[in-house]
Scaffold this motif. Structure first.
Motif, PDB file in Angstrom:
ATOM      1  N   GLU A   1       4.463   7.557   1.709  1.00 42.87           N
ATOM      2  CA  GLU A   1       3.404   7.410   2.707  1.00 42.87           C
ATOM      3  C   GLU A   1       3.158   5.937   2.997  1.00 42.87           C
ATOM      4  O   GLU A   1       2.983   5.127   2.082  1.00 42.87           O
ATOM      5  CB  GLU A   1       2.113   8.072   2.208  1.00 42.87           C
ATOM      6  CG  GLU A   1       0.997   8.064   3.260  1.00 42.87           C
ATOM      7  CD  GLU A   1      -0.217   8.840   2.777  1.00 42.87           C
ATOM      8  OE1 GLU A   1      -0.098  10.081   2.630  1.00 42.87           O
ATOM      9  OE2 GLU A   1      -1.261   8.206   2.523  1.00 42.87           O
ATOM     10  N   VAL A   2       3.162   5.608   4.326  1.00 42.87           N
ATOM     11  CA  VAL A   2       2.941   4.228   4.783  1.00 42.87           C
ATOM     12  C   VAL A   2       1.811   4.250   5.817  1.00 42.87           C
ATOM     13  O   VAL A   2       1.823   5.073   6.741  1.00 42.87           O
ATOM     14  CB  VAL A   2       4.220   3.646   5.406  1.00 42.87           C
ATOM     15  CG1 VAL A   2       3.967   2.215   5.905  1.00 42.87           C
ATOM     16  CG2 VAL A   2       5.367   3.669   4.416  1.00 42.87           C
ATOM     17  N   THR A   3       0.842   3.336   5.689  1.00 45.03           N
ATOM     18  CA  THR A   3      -0.263   3.270   6.644  1.00 45.03           C
ATOM     19  C   THR A   3       0.249   2.748   7.977  1.00 45.03           C
ATOM     20  O   THR A   3       1.286   2.083   8.061  1.00 45.03           O
ATOM     21  CB  THR A   3      -1.370   2.341   6.127  1.00 45.03           C
ATOM     22  OG1 THR A   3      -0.810   1.030   5.905  1.00 45.03           O
ATOM     23  CG2 THR A   3      -1.970   2.879   4.830  1.00 45.03           C
ATOM     24  N   ARG A   4      -0.499   3.040   9.078  1.00 45.36           N
ATOM     25  CA  ARG A   4      -0.074   2.643  10.418  1.00 45.36           C
ATOM     26  C   ARG A   4       0.071   1.122  10.536  1.00 45.36           C
ATOM     27  O   ARG A   4       0.935   0.621  11.278  1.00 45.36           O
ATOM     28  CB  ARG A   4      -1.080   3.149  11.448  1.00 45.36           C
ATOM     29  CG  ARG A   4      -0.994   4.672  11.634  1.00 45.36           C
ATOM     30  CD  ARG A   4      -1.708   5.107  12.906  1.00 45.36           C
ATOM     31  NE  ARG A   4      -1.486   6.531  13.133  1.00 45.36           N
ATOM     32  CZ  ARG A   4      -0.423   7.032  13.735  1.00 45.36           C
ATOM     33  NH1 ARG A   4       0.542   6.219  14.139  1.00 45.36           N
ATOM     34  NH2 ARG A   4      -0.295   8.334  13.913  1.00 45.36           N
TER      35      ARG A   4
ATOM     36  N   ARG B   1       4.327   9.792   6.945  1.00 46.46           N
ATOM     37  CA  ARG B   1       5.027  10.136   5.716  1.00 46.46           C
ATOM     38  C   ARG B   1       6.512  10.236   5.990  1.00 46.46           C
ATOM     39  O   ARG B   1       6.932  10.838   7.003  1.00 46.46           O
ATOM     40  CB  ARG B   1       4.478  11.458   5.142  1.00 46.46           C
ATOM     41  CG  ARG B   1       3.075  11.294   4.562  1.00 46.46           C
ATOM     42  CD  ARG B   1       2.476  12.612   4.112  1.00 46.46           C
ATOM     43  NE  ARG B   1       1.176  12.398   3.466  1.00 46.46           N
ATOM     44  CZ  ARG B   1       0.349  13.369   3.093  1.00 46.46           C
ATOM     45  NH1 ARG B   1       0.693  14.650   3.308  1.00 46.46           N
ATOM     46  NH2 ARG B   1      -0.800  13.078   2.518  1.00 46.46           N
ATOM     47  N   PHE B   2       7.305   9.667   5.057  1.00 46.51           N
ATOM     48  CA  PHE B   2       8.749   9.568   5.251  1.00 46.51           C
ATOM     49  C   PHE B   2       9.485  10.148   4.048  1.00 46.51           C
ATOM     50  O   PHE B   2       8.911  10.360   2.981  1.00 46.51           O
ATOM     51  CB  PHE B   2       9.151   8.092   5.436  1.00 46.51           C
ATOM     52  CG  PHE B   2       8.488   7.419   6.599  1.00 46.51           C
ATOM     53  CD1 PHE B   2       9.088   7.430   7.847  1.00 46.51           C
ATOM     54  CD2 PHE B   2       7.265   6.766   6.442  1.00 46.51           C
ATOM     55  CE1 PHE B   2       8.481   6.789   8.928  1.00 46.51           C
ATOM     56  CE2 PHE B   2       6.656   6.132   7.500  1.00 46.51           C
ATOM     57  CZ  PHE B   2       7.266   6.140   8.748  1.00 46.51           C
TER      58      PHE B   2
ATOM     59  N   SER C   1       0.820  -1.227   0.000  1.00 52.73           N
ATOM     60  CA  SER C   1       0.000   0.000   0.000  1.00 52.73           C
ATOM     61  C   SER C   1       0.851   1.274   0.000  1.00 52.73           C
ATOM     62  O   SER C   1       0.312   2.388   0.056  1.00 52.73           O
ATOM     63  CB  SER C   1      -0.929   0.004   1.210  1.00 52.73           C
ATOM     64  OG  SER C   1      -0.169  -0.037   2.410  1.00 52.73           O
ATOM     65  N   LEU C   2       2.159   1.123  -0.045  1.00 46.40           N
ATOM     66  CA  LEU C   2       3.062   2.286  -0.019  1.00 46.40           C
ATOM     67  C   LEU C   2       2.792   3.209  -1.225  1.00 46.40           C
ATOM     68  O   LEU C   2       2.542   2.749  -2.333  1.00 46.40           O
ATOM     69  CB  LEU C   2       4.515   1.789  -0.033  1.00 46.40           C
ATOM     70  CG  LEU C   2       5.649   2.805  -0.045  1.00 46.40           C
ATOM     71  CD1 LEU C   2       6.865   2.230   0.702  1.00 46.40           C
ATOM     72  CD2 LEU C   2       6.060   3.153  -1.481  1.00 46.40           C
TER      73      LEU C   2
END
Length: 869
Positions: free
Chosen positions: A481-484, A505-506, A467-468
């Motif tokens: 962006e990565v979900t929790r 967000r990284f 999902s990235l």
């Protein structure tokens, strides 16, 4: 309570433009406050709100989005308001405290420059007038959207009338005046007739000679304007106008490069009455172009050509050589179908060079404006090649002066992108290959984006997080962006940039490096493209004189081509221009009515007038017989001929006319409280005061607003004055068919009538003007045609028969052919007792020097005396 700092700033800025609605920039909106907000919400139909500004009550407020401001400004300008545009003039991020703001421009009805706010084939005139003395005026006129700047002087006994005639011709959107000028009754009455003109009264210092001269010298430093500076009237009006433009626009107006001096006396003079009645550029009924002479003749392909043709119609020539030069050019184009078609095709894709160049010089032209300029320049070599084939002197002169501007065309071709955006801050303005650094920055940005395009797929595979997502926003830049739910799978080299409710967000060192490369390249690219575009635009502005000269030549070709096209389509013929005063027209047609009725629907008529034995044509006949159409037709054909146009007739000889007067119909002037009769008298006075032996006068009915006796007396007195005193060529139509008896008494008067065919109770109006005199008015028949009830028609017919019988009986009594009735005998006895006294009094009258009004006053006194006796 003290006002907030921003409201204090607003009020300080508002003092600089107290007569304008202030558009105060706040973020993405232009806001209006206090009284401006109340007016703005009402006129623009937007919501009125309030704002806390430090006062006990909320301050009235309304606003419009800055990106849509042009539409709202247009609405306010159309309603006669002025709009002051106040912008932020420093970066809010770099400022401490309140952002500095300034008025960058005041938009007034006479200073609109945006093409979208202007009719493309109409000039937007701003006029200034200076009054040196009651018989001495200066007038300056400009069109900011094209760079036009002209001056004229009016001096002598008729100076004010000449000035008002010229203002009527221009019909300016805004009129600059000293305070005393519009206070004159004649001027005030005149300005009421110009409802679309906004009056701006300026203080006397605007018209001071010293300051006006200084303003002109500073602006036209590289131009010889010594002639204007040496003339007080020209200098003060031009200086006032230029100062107003500089103060409202708040920038140098580099597209105004010269002052042109002209004299209204160098053209045929048409007062506002003649312009209205002849429907030269506007129809009487609707007040728009359709139904006017301009509507018939305007087949121009360009905006410049349309504006020039309109000015030609408003200023017909009186110089025979110049008229013949235009006629030669029109004839050549009429006779050359291929040349006409190819020129028309070339002109079809030429945009408004005058206004495009003005916007470039003004600093508001965008990429699409310069692209339109380039597309126009691409057509000039082809037009130049076609002009090379021409033989007439005017077209050859245009060819000799024609500048194809190939250097500008080459610059814009190499510099401009194929489809530049509207905004100058979006990039994409400059063509690839024009500037090496732009190409490098585009490559860097393109390569970086290509790397970014594959980043998401690479990171998904590397981390296993399906999902990235890779994204971008203006605040945080590029991010991953990565979900929790997947935070446990985030690698150590991911650096947290932003926390969201359901995701983090990284950024990575590699992404940060590419972000700097991409964003740095894009920012630098936009800035560099903008600066380069401004440089190119400034180069265009530097050639404004060359471009405007070429635009004027293109406009001349377009106007001539339009006249030729209409002449060819409508079967017009070339008029013969002469100086002997003869106006002779064979089978003339009214250009507008003919076009409206269609082929074969109009009945042609002949005309002959001269300055001798046939100088006044008296036309009698029924109201619906075509008298008015015929008269206007003659006036329009004369006007067309002196414009340099072919005319709707099989042949025409036109003795040059210095003025055309047209008193046609009348109605109450409610604004000044004048009746129909007073309007008639005023318009007639204008003719009698200003007509010369070289003028053409048409008068359609006179004296209708009073009794038959007085009306007929005035009509006859005016006819005699025109015939005996002025000697001008005149067509005078009247429903008083008794005036036809003047033929023979006045050696230069000739009777004409509109032909009527009677068959039983049926009457047909043949629309033919013949050498005859009418004996009936056919008013009852006209009423029948109009659809009045049959009962009224029948009763009116009975009354007419009774009145005719009474008149016949009275004539027989006076002639001694019948029995004298007691009442009539008594009246005749009274007349006999006083006839010697009256005879001596009448013989003592100096009829040659009596004005129509004085004749009427005497007749009224005589009538009262007889009644008393």
């Amino acid at each position: 309570m003290a006002l907030t700092p921003m409201m204090q700033q607003y009020l300080e800025i508002k003092k600089q433009a107290p007569d304008a609605i202030l558009f105060f920039r706040l973020g993405d909106f232009y806001e209006m406050f206090f009284e401006d907000a109340i007016v703005g919400s009402r006129e623009l139909e937007i919501t009125l709100t309030g704002r806390d500004g430090g006062e006990t009550e909320r301050i009235p407020m309304c606003g419009v989005p800055y990106h849509a401001a042009e539409n709202y400004i247009s609405k306010l300008i159309d309603k006669g308001y002025k709009v002051a545009i106040c912008e932020q003039v420093e970066d809010p991020k770099a400022s401490k405290g309140i952002v500095r703001r300034e008025i960058i421009r005041v938009v007034t009805p006479g200073t609109v420059i945006e093409g979208s706010l202007l009719p493309e084939k109409d000039n937007n005139y701003l006029v200034a007038v200076s009054e040196i003395s009651p018989n001495h005026y200066g007038m300056a006129v400009s069109d900011l959207s094209t760079g036009l700047f002209q001056v004229a002087e009016m001096v002598g006994p008729g100076a004010l009338d000449s000035l008002l005639d010229e203002i009527a011709r221009l019909s300016p959107r805004e009129f600059l005046s000293p305070a005393t000028f519009p206070q004159q009754e004649k001027v005030a009455d005149f300005l009421r007739l110009l409802p679309t003109t906004v009056l701006t009264v300026l203080s006397d210092d605007y018209f001071a000679f010293a300051s006006a001269a200084q303003t002109l010298k500073e602006h036209f430093a590289a131009t010889d304007i010594s002639g204007c500076l040496a003339n007080t009237a020209l200098c003060t009006s031009a200086g006032c106008l230029l100062r107003y433009l500089l103060e409202t626009q708040k920038r140098q107006l580099t597209h105004i490069t010269e002052i042109t001096t002209y004299s209204p006396q160098g053209f045929m003079i048409l007062d506002s009455i003649a312009r209205r009645n002849l429907e030269i550029t506007k129809s009487l009924r609707e007040g728009d172009k359709k139904g006017s002479l301009l509507w018939v003749l305007d087949h121009t392909k360009t905006a410049m050509g349309g504006r020039l043709l309109k000015s030609w119609l408003e200023q017909p020539l009186i110089d025979a050589a110049k008229i013949e030069e235009r006629l030669d050019a029109v004839e050549e184009l009429v006779n050359s179908l291929m040349l006409r078609q190819e020129m028309g095709e070339a002109l079809k894709h030429v945009y408004d060079l005058e206004r495009l160049t003005a916007r470039a010089a003004y600093g508001t032209a965008n990429g699409r404006d310069l692209l339109a300029l380039l597309n126009s320049l691409n057509k000039l070599p082809g037009l130049y090649g076609l002009l090379r084939q021409t033989q007439s002197s005017m077209l050859k002169r245009i060819y000799g002066e024609f500048d194809t501007l190939e250097d500008l065309q080459a610059l814009l071709t190499s510099a401009l992108a194929d489809n530049p955006p509207v905004s100058l801050r979006d990039g994409g303005l400059i063509r690839e290959g024009f500037h090496p650094e732009i190409d490098q920055l585009r490559t860097a940005a393109r390569d970086g984006k290509a790397w970014l395009a594959g980043l998401e797929a690479r990171e998904k595979e590397r981390t296993g997080i399906k999902s990235l997502k890779v994204g971008f926003n203006k605040v945080f830049g590029y991010y991953i962006e990565v979900t929790r739910a997947n935070l446990n799978s985030v690698p150590d080299y991911y650096q947290r940039r932003q926390t969201l409710a359901n995701a983090e967000r990284f950024i990575t060192p590699e992404l940060k490096e590419y972000e700097s490369l991409i964003l740095g390249a894009e920012d630098r690219l936009v800035e560099l493209e903008y600066n380069l575009f401004v440089e190119i635009r400034n180069k265009v502005a530097g050639e404004v004189s060359r471009i405007r000269r070429t635009a004027d030549l293109v406009a001349q070709v377009d106007a001539l081509l339009s006249l030729a096209e209409v002449a060819y389509r409508q079967g017009y013929s070339r008029p013969e221009i002469c100086q002997d005063g003869i106006i002779q027209i064979k089978e003339g047609r009214h250009p507008v009515v003919e076009l409206t009725l269609g082929a074969g629907g109009f009945v042609p008529n002949d005309t002959y007038l001269d300055n001798g034995s046939e100088r006044l044509g008296l036309i009698t006949g029924p109201n619906m017989g075509g008298k008015s159409t015929y008269q206007r037709q003659v006036a329009l054909l004369v006007l067309m001929a002196q414009v340099g146009s072919f005319v709707p007739a099989t042949a025409a000889k036109i003795g040059i006319v210095d003025r055309i007067f047209a008193r046609v119909g009348a109605s109450d002037d409610l604004t000044s409280g004048q009746s129909t009769f007073m309007v008639e008298m005023f318009e007639t006075k204008q003719i009698l005061d200003h007509a010369t032996p070289r003028s053409l006068v048409i008068i359609d009915e006179l004296g209708r607003g009073t009794s038959n006796l007085e009306g007929m007396a005035i009509a006859q007195a005016v006819i005699e004055f025109l015939h005996n005193k002025l000697g001008c060529r005149t067509l005078f139509s009247t429903h008083y068919h008794e005036l036809a008896e003047l033929e023979g008494l006045l050696p230069g008067l000739t009777n004409y009538a509109t032909a009527v065919k009677e068959q039983g109770n049926e009457v047909a109006f043949l629309r033919k003007v013949v050498r005859a005199k009418a004996s009936k008015s056919y008013g009852v028949h006209c009423a029948k045609l109009a659809g009045l009830p049959g009962e009224i028609i029948q009763r009116a017919s009975q009354l007419v028969a009774q009145l005719e019988h009474h008149q016949q009986a009275t004539r027989e009594v006076v002639a001694g052919k019948g029995q004298v009735a007691a009442g009539v005998e008594e009246q005749l006895t009274i007349f006999n007792e006083t006839k010697d006294e009256l005879k001596e009094e009448i013989l003592a009258l100096d009829l040659a020097n009596l004005t129509p009004l004085e004749s009427l006053i005497y007749l009224d006194k005589l009538q009262k005396r007889l009644r008393e006796q």
